[in-house]
Scaffold this motif. Structure first.
Motif, PDB file in Angstrom:
ATOM      1  N   HIS A 285      26.446  20.158  -1.160  1.00 10.16           N
ATOM      2  CA  HIS A 285      27.841  19.728  -1.030  1.00 10.16           C
ATOM      3  C   HIS A 285      28.769  20.652  -1.818  1.00 10.16           C
ATOM      4  O   HIS A 285      29.858  21.014  -1.350  1.00 10.16           O
ATOM      5  CB  HIS A 285      27.998  18.289  -1.529  1.00 10.16           C
ATOM      6  CG  HIS A 285      27.332  17.283  -0.642  1.00 10.16           C
ATOM      7  ND1 HIS A 285      27.265  15.944  -0.957  1.00 10.16           N
ATOM      8  CD2 HIS A 285      26.698  17.421   0.549  1.00 10.16           C
ATOM      9  CE1 HIS A 285      26.615  15.306   0.009  1.00 10.16           C
ATOM     10  NE2 HIS A 285      26.269  16.174   0.918  1.00 10.16           N
ATOM     11  N   LEU A 289      31.854  22.808  -0.248  1.00 13.52           N
ATOM     12  CA  LEU A 289      33.215  22.676  -0.741  1.00 13.52           C
ATOM     13  C   LEU A 289      33.773  24.015  -1.205  1.00 13.52           C
ATOM     14  O   LEU A 289      34.948  24.340  -0.961  1.00 13.52           O
ATOM     15  CB  LEU A 289      33.263  21.663  -1.890  1.00 13.52           C
ATOM     16  CG  LEU A 289      33.012  20.207  -1.504  1.00 13.52           C
ATOM     17  CD1 LEU A 289      32.876  19.354  -2.759  1.00 13.52           C
ATOM     18  CD2 LEU A 289      34.128  19.674  -0.618  1.00 13.52           C
ATOM     19  N   ARG A 293      37.110  25.773   0.214  1.00 11.09           N
ATOM     20  CA  ARG A 293      38.220  26.168  -0.663  1.00 11.09           C
ATOM     21  C   ARG A 293      38.558  27.642  -0.458  1.00 11.09           C
ATOM     22  O   ARG A 293      39.724  28.026  -0.367  1.00 11.09           O
ATOM     23  CB  ARG A 293      37.853  25.929  -2.123  1.00 11.09           C
ATOM     24  CG  ARG A 293      37.731  24.470  -2.532  1.00 11.09           C
ATOM     25  CD  ARG A 293      37.613  24.355  -4.045  1.00 11.09           C
ATOM     26  NE  ARG A 293      36.928  23.136  -4.432  1.00 11.09           N
ATOM     27  CZ  ARG A 293      35.669  23.062  -4.832  1.00 11.09           C
ATOM     28  NH1 ARG A 293      34.946  24.178  -4.923  1.00 11.09           N
ATOM     29  NH2 ARG A 293      35.129  21.913  -5.164  1.00 11.09           N
ATOM     30  N   ASP A 302      33.888  16.913   9.503  1.00 15.72           N
ATOM     31  CA  ASP A 302      32.473  16.814   9.130  1.00 15.72           C
ATOM     32  C   ASP A 302      31.717  16.394  10.382  1.00 15.72           C
ATOM     33  O   ASP A 302      31.692  15.219  10.753  1.00 15.72           O
ATOM     34  CB  ASP A 302      32.300  15.788   8.016  1.00 15.72           C
ATOM     35  CG  ASP A 302      30.862  15.712   7.508  1.00 15.72           C
ATOM     36  OD1 ASP A 302      30.006  16.474   8.011  1.00 15.72           O
ATOM     37  OD2 ASP A 302      30.593  14.887   6.609  1.00 15.72           O
ATOM     38  N   ALA A 313      33.309  13.438  -1.178  1.00 16.34           N
ATOM     39  CA  ALA A 313      33.594  14.705  -1.851  1.00 16.34           C
ATOM     40  C   ALA A 313      34.750  15.429  -1.172  1.00 16.34           C
ATOM     41  O   ALA A 313      35.590  16.045  -1.834  1.00 16.34           O
ATOM     42  CB  ALA A 313      32.346  15.587  -1.856  1.00 16.34           C
ATOM     43  N   LEU A 314      34.817  15.346   0.159  1.00 12.98           N
ATOM     44  CA  LEU A 314      35.933  15.971   0.867  1.00 12.98           C
ATOM     45  C   LEU A 314      37.246  15.282   0.520  1.00 12.98           C
ATOM     46  O   LEU A 314      38.270  15.943   0.302  1.00 12.98           O
ATOM     47  CB  LEU A 314      35.689  15.914   2.374  1.00 12.98           C
ATOM     48  CG  LEU A 314      34.522  16.758   2.914  1.00 12.98           C
ATOM     49  CD1 LEU A 314      34.296  16.466   4.397  1.00 12.98           C
ATOM     50  CD2 LEU A 314      34.786  18.246   2.708  1.00 12.98           C
ATOM     51  N   GLU A 317      39.075  16.172  -2.717  1.00 13.22           N
ATOM     52  CA  GLU A 317      39.775  17.459  -2.797  1.00 13.22           C
ATOM     53  C   GLU A 317      41.212  17.279  -2.288  1.00 13.22           C
ATOM     54  O   GLU A 317      41.430  17.091  -1.089  1.00 13.22           O
ATOM     55  CB  GLU A 317      39.051  18.504  -1.948  1.00 13.22           C
ATOM     56  CG  GLU A 317      37.703  18.915  -2.485  1.00 13.22           C
ATOM     57  CD  GLU A 317      37.845  19.904  -3.623  1.00 13.22           C
ATOM     58  OE1 GLU A 317      38.817  20.685  -3.634  1.00 13.22           O
ATOM     59  OE2 GLU A 317      36.959  19.896  -4.493  1.00 13.22           O
TER      60      GLU A 317
END
Length: 483
Positions: A285, A289, A293, A302, A313-314, A317
């Motif tokens: 993950h 990420l 970025r 996803d 986690a997405l 951000e």
């Protein structure tokens, strides 16, 4: 009863090679209830249409019904809609006339069988219990755009309302074999009746025709029950077998076995923070990420999100203004919604995330226009012959600026304790690639669809077998590979 199927693929007459039916001549196929005629109303390089017309023998139909134990008044056996409305009679004819095409076999055009073609299907008179809404429920999750127009009982008396028949038009970019199998199942399901006896072999027919799509369909149980004439024992058996396909917990698909501590480097003496290695899933993950970025992505999909392991986690951000989780399994999306606590999520945060059911091997206009898409441990769950369809749907149709793909490195499997030689990391994996195989696939996809490719590894590097996971970052541009 009639069904037509058209394509604008160029040359459109390739449809004849895929169907094993020459556009230059009409052909006949005998079935138990009559004669099926296959002919081409139009056949040019720009557009080709095949028609399947079933001419029903009323006496033969009654004979078949009696053999199957169907009860009914003597007059009703002869005076009914069966010769005119599309139903299981037409499904049997379709299965017989296009048997090779349904299996995805073509000697003359083998490269086309796994290509999503622009298709249009028209069934002028479809018996559909549940009306236009039921047709939408069946076909939309499979990637079709659906136009289902109810047929009135009598145009002269509008107050009588609509009949149970619809004029059905489907359009979409799909493999021809998938389109034919969708129709083969849909015709008896939407009619909610079958003209022949139902036995255990019908379960096998359903599972063969529904392979790759029925297990994750939101109306799986209803479709199965209708197809099997509501026979409880057969329906239960079919659903149990389908559940085996859709049973894997997405969080465990890659980390079904944990890497040995020694291979992960082991903890540093006296350092409690490193008593346990970072799980491979979390390392993966983090790598995804970082790639997103670096790409400057804001709107992210996803693909194959499963139960939503990556979605939190997405969402964490702030740079990702929109996050879309896509999966074919309705059950997995329900789990994802619970994991995200969508019902209790603050309104501003809730506006950033959506969950969508869609098959990854079908083109879906709703997936276009995003900055980036990720497929985290997804491709290895597809049969290899379905990969071209996924490639077209993701890189060709959705075409985000950045695509991130991760998959196991099969060379690293020897470092997993308790994993027998030649055994994949999870029972649902259809293949696992070496680093060279993954690089070759990524390079070919990048060249075919116009993406540069950067290859990376995830996890601790073993000097002999590499890292446990491998990752490719595709960026739209000139096709080349950077290791």
């Amino acid at each position: 009863m009639l069904v037509t199927l058209s394509t604008t693929h160029v040359p459109a007459t390739d449809l004849g090679f895929l169907l094993h039916k020459n556009p230059a001549r009409a052909q006949q196929v005998e079935v138990s209830t009559g004669t099926a005629h296959v002919f081409y109303p139009e056949a040019t390089d720009r557009r080709c249409t095949v028609a399947l017309l079933l001419e029903v023998d009323p006496v033969g139909l009654v004979r078949t019904a009696r053999a199957g134990g169907t009860e009914g008044a003597a007059l009703a056996q002869y005076v009914n809609d069966r010769p005119y409305a599309a139903s299981s009679l037409l499904a049997v004819a379709l299965g017989r006339a296009f048997a090779s095409a349904r299996r995805g076999v073509s000697r003359e055009r083998p490269g086309l069988v796994d290509v999503a073609l622009p298709l249009e299907v028209h069934v002028p008179a479809l018996s559909c219990r549940g009306g236009a809404e039921m047709a939408q429920r069946f076909f939309v999750p499979l990637g079709w755009a659906v136009e289902a127009t109810p047929v009135p009982l009598d145009d002269r008396f509008p107050e009588w309302g609509d009949s149970r028949y619809v004029d059905l038009r489907l359009t979409g970019d799909l493999r021809l074999a998938d389109a034919l199998n969708h129709l083969y199942v849909a015709l008896p399901v939407l009619d909610d009746a079958k003209h022949h006896w139902i036995g255990t072999d019908e379960v096998d027919k359903l599972l063969r025709a529904g392979g790759g799509w029925l297990a994750g369909h939101p109306d799986r149980d209803l479709i199965t029950s209708r197809y099997l004439k509501h026979r409880a024992a057969l329906t239960r058996r079919a659903i149990e077998r389908l559940a085996e396909v859709d049973d894997a917990e997405p969080d465990t698909l890659d980390d079904a076995t944990a890497p040995p501590l020694a291979a992960a480097g082991g903890p540093a003496p006296g350092d409690e923070a490193t008593d346990r290695p970072v799980p491979l899933a979390l390392q993966r993950h983090g790598a995804v990420l970082a790639a997103l970025r670096s790409a400057g992505a804001q709107r992210v999909i996803d693909l194959g999100c499963g139960a939503g392991a990556l979605l939190p986690a997405l969402l964490a951000e702030p740079a990702f203004t929109e996050v879309l989780g896509v999966d074919v399994s309705a059950r997995a999306l329900e789990v994802a919604a619970r994991r995200l606590r969508l019902d209790r999520m603050p309104e501003r945060q809730r506006a950033r995330v959506r969950l969508l059911q869609s098959g990854l091997t079908y083109t879906d206009a709703r997936l276009r226009g995003y900055d980036a898409a990720v497929l985290v441990e997804v491709v290895e769950h597809l049969d290899p012959d379905r990969l071209p369809a996924l490639e077209h749907a993701v890189f060709g149709a959705a075409a985000p600026a950045t695509v991130v793909v991760t998959t196991p490195n099969v060379e690293y499997n020897v470092r997993f304790e308790g994993l027998a030689a030649g055994v994949f990391r999870h029972r649902d994996h259809r293949f696992e690639w070496t680093r060279a195989e993954f690089a070759a696939w990524a390079s070919a996809v990048g060249e075919r669809y116009g993406y540069t490719v950067r290859l990376l590894g995830v996890g601790d590097d073993d000097p002999e077998v590499g890292r446990p996971s491998q990752m490719a970052v595709f960026t739209r541009g000139a096709a080349e590979v950077a290791a």
